[in-house]
Design an enzyme around this catalytic site. Structure first.
Site, short mmCIF file in Angstrom:
data_model
loop_
_atom_site.label_atom_id
_atom_site.label_comp_id
_atom_site.label_asym_id
_atom_site.label_seq_id
_atom_site.Cartn_x
_atom_site.Cartn_y
_atom_site.Cartn_z
N ARG A 104 -4.76 -9.62 15.27
CA ARG A 104 -6.15 -9.86 15.65
C ARG A 104 -6.61 -11.19 15.05
NH1 ARG A 104 -4.95 -6.69 18.73
NH2 ARG A 104 -5.90 -4.73 19.34
N GLY A 157 -2.08 -8.12 22.74
CA GLY A 157 -2.54 -7.58 24.01
C GLY A 157 -4.01 -7.90 24.24
N ARG A 158 -4.86 -6.95 23.87
CA ARG A 158 -6.28 -7.05 24.19
C ARG A 158 -7.00 -8.32 23.75
NH1 ARG A 158 -7.07 -0.99 22.36
NH2 ARG A 158 -5.32 -1.74 21.11
N GLN A 209 -6.59 -0.32 16.79
CA GLN A 209 -5.59 -0.68 15.79
C GLN A 209 -6.17 -0.55 14.38
OE1 GLN A 209 -2.61 -1.02 16.61
NE2 GLN A 209 -2.24 -2.39 18.35
N ASP A 240 -0.54 -5.05 29.19
CA ASP A 240 -1.07 -3.70 29.34
C ASP A 240 -2.20 -3.73 30.36
OD1 ASP A 240 0.71 -2.76 27.41
OD2 ASP A 240 -0.66 -3.20 25.77
N ASP A 260 9.09 -2.25 26.50
CA ASP A 260 8.63 -1.43 25.37
C ASP A 260 8.36 0.00 25.82
OD1 ASP A 260 7.62 -0.63 22.91
OD2 ASP A 260 5.63 -1.48 23.27
N LEU A 261 9.44 0.77 25.98
CA LEU A 261 9.27 2.16 26.42
C LEU A 261 9.53 3.13 25.27
CD1 LEU A 261 10.82 1.86 30.02
CD2 LEU A 261 8.42 1.71 29.33
N LYS A 262 9.82 2.61 24.10
CA LYS A 262 9.95 3.42 22.87
C LYS A 262 10.74 4.69 23.10
CE LYS A 262 5.48 1.80 21.03
NZ LYS A 262 5.00 0.99 22.15
N ASP A 310 14.56 10.61 22.42
CA ASP A 310 15.03 11.81 23.12
C ASP A 310 16.37 12.18 22.49
OD1 ASP A 310 15.50 13.78 25.20
OD2 ASP A 310 14.20 12.61 26.50
N ILE A 311 17.10 13.08 23.10
CA ILE A 311 18.42 13.40 22.57
C ILE A 311 19.32 12.17 22.77
CG2 ILE A 311 18.22 15.91 22.90
CD1 ILE A 311 19.93 15.59 25.45
N PRO A 312 20.33 12.00 21.91
CA PRO A 312 21.16 10.79 21.99
C PRO A 312 21.70 10.48 23.38
CG PRO A 312 21.66 11.99 19.99
CD PRO A 312 20.71 12.85 20.76
N THR A 351 1.10 0.90 14.68
CA THR A 351 0.05 0.16 13.96
C THR A 351 -1.33 0.79 14.14
OG1 THR A 351 0.20 -1.34 15.84
CG2 THR A 351 1.08 -2.11 13.76
N THR A 403 20.54 11.24 26.35
CA THR A 403 19.49 10.80 27.28
C THR A 403 19.06 9.37 26.94
OG1 THR A 403 18.77 13.05 27.62
CG2 THR A 403 17.18 11.34 28.17
N LYS A 460 5.59 -8.50 27.36
CA LYS A 460 5.96 -7.12 27.05
C LYS A 460 5.48 -6.19 28.15
CE LYS A 460 3.93 -4.46 23.79
NZ LYS A 460 3.79 -3.08 24.28
O1 C5P Z 1 -3.95 -4.74 22.66
P1 C5P Z 1 -3.12 -4.82 21.43
O2 C5P Z 1 -2.96 -6.24 20.91
O3 C5P Z 1 -3.57 -3.84 20.36
O4 C5P Z 1 -1.69 -4.37 21.95
C1 C5P Z 1 -0.63 -4.09 21.08
C2 C5P Z 1 0.58 -3.69 21.90
O5 C5P Z 1 1.64 -3.42 21.01
C3 C5P Z 1 0.39 -2.46 22.76
O6 C5P Z 1 1.11 -2.71 23.96
C4 C5P Z 1 1.06 -1.35 21.98
O7 C5P Z 1 1.68 -0.40 22.82
C5 C5P Z 1 2.12 -2.10 21.21
N1 C5P Z 1 2.56 -1.51 19.96
C6 C5P Z 1 1.70 -1.25 18.90
N2 C5P Z 1 2.20 -0.71 17.74
C7 C5P Z 1 3.52 -0.46 17.63
C8 C5P Z 1 4.39 -0.74 18.70
C9 C5P Z 1 3.87 -1.28 19.86
O8 C5P Z 1 0.50 -1.50 18.98
N3 C5P Z 1 4.02 -0.03 16.49
#
Ligand code: C5P
Length: 239
Positions: free
Chosen positions: A188, A217-218, A197, A11, A60-62, A65-67, A135, A69, A33
């Site tokens: 974490r 991520g972070r 989170q 990210d 991870d574009l989640k 939309d309609i089926p 989350t 698309t 990701k």
């Molecule tokens: O920085 P952090 O560790 O919180 O990043 C978590 C990653 O997981 C982010 O890219 C976020 O979009 C993704 N994510 C999430 N919860 C979900 C699905 C994906 O935090 N349920």
């Protein structure tokens, strides 16, 4: 069950930041990701950069939309598995997300489109996992039941697994069996900041609850040394 793996959430804002990080972690992290931030700015350029280095990409574009698309978007995503210049060693797209809120018909359309396009292109179908409840959503009454209901829906529609918090992982594992994949963000290490989170857990707790993939991520991206932070998490995962 296969060993739990680390997924680094890329990210970041610029391609240069991503490139430096990918190089720095090349020998330790295998799955990266690519989410809406990076893909919106850099598109297939970033996924191909990773794939040409043999890295596994989790797109991870989640989709929600309609089926029709979603099916078309999944078809396009599977198309990312093919190298535009026929590189050998180019890794196919490894995993992608759709949102379970889209319902059964949408989820089934996603799976069918992925199967058909992977067959047409002669590539391995990416794993498709369904997002249950983010989350960053705080725990509330019936949240576990809602996550489980969405996970059941995902399994019934033919998805490979779900994205859920560690708090629901054990329940999903117990109810949906050992082969259903559980991807857990909100990881974490004990000394890290929570950021936005809410339903978080340490890497070890996530593994104990049955998670197959830890998304981080972070805690790595914002560490003084991302490499040291990643290695520390990998070490904690081995214990
Ligand atoms: O920085 P952090 O560790 O919180 O990043 C978590 C990653 O997981 C982010 O890219 C976020 O979009 C993704 N994510 C999430 N919860 C979900 C699905 C994906 O935090 N349920």
């Amino acid at each position: 069950m296969k060993k739990t793996q680390l997924i680094l959430a890329l990210d970041l804002e610029t391609f240069e930041e991503a490139r430096v990080l990918i190089d720095e972690l090349a020998d330790s992290v295998e799955i990266f990701k690519v989410g809406s931030q990076m893909f919106t700015a850099h598109g297939p350029f970033i996924t191909r950069y990773l794939q040409s280095r043999g890295k596994k990409v989790f797109l991870d574009l989640k989709f929600h939309d309609i089926p029709n698309t979603v099916a078309s978007a999944v078809k396009s995503a599977v198309g990312l598995s093919v190298s535009p210049n026929g590189d050998t060693g180019f890794a196919p797209l490894y995993m992608m997300t759709v949102h379970t809120v889209g319902g059964k018909e949408m989820l089934e359309a996603a799976v069918q489109a992925a199967q058909a396009q992977a067959k047409a292109l002669g590539v391995t179908r990416p794993l498709i996992v369904g997002v249950t409840v983010l989350t960053s959503t705080a725990k509330e009454a019936n949240l576990e039941a809602l996550v489980l209901e969405r996970a059941r829906l995902a399994k019934a529609a033919g998805l490979d697994g779900v994205v859920a918090s560690v708090e629901e992982a054990a329940l999903i594992r117990r109810e949906l069996g050992k082969d259903f994949l559980i991807v857990t963000p909100g990881i974490r290490p004990a000394d890290a900041s929570l950021n936005d989170q809410k339903r978080v857990a340490t890497p070890q707790a996530a593994i104990q609850q049955g998670s197959n993939f830890l998304v981080v991520g972070r805690p790595i991206l914002q560490a003084p040394s991302p490499r040291t932070a990643a290695l520390k998490i990998l070490e904690e995962m081995k214990r």
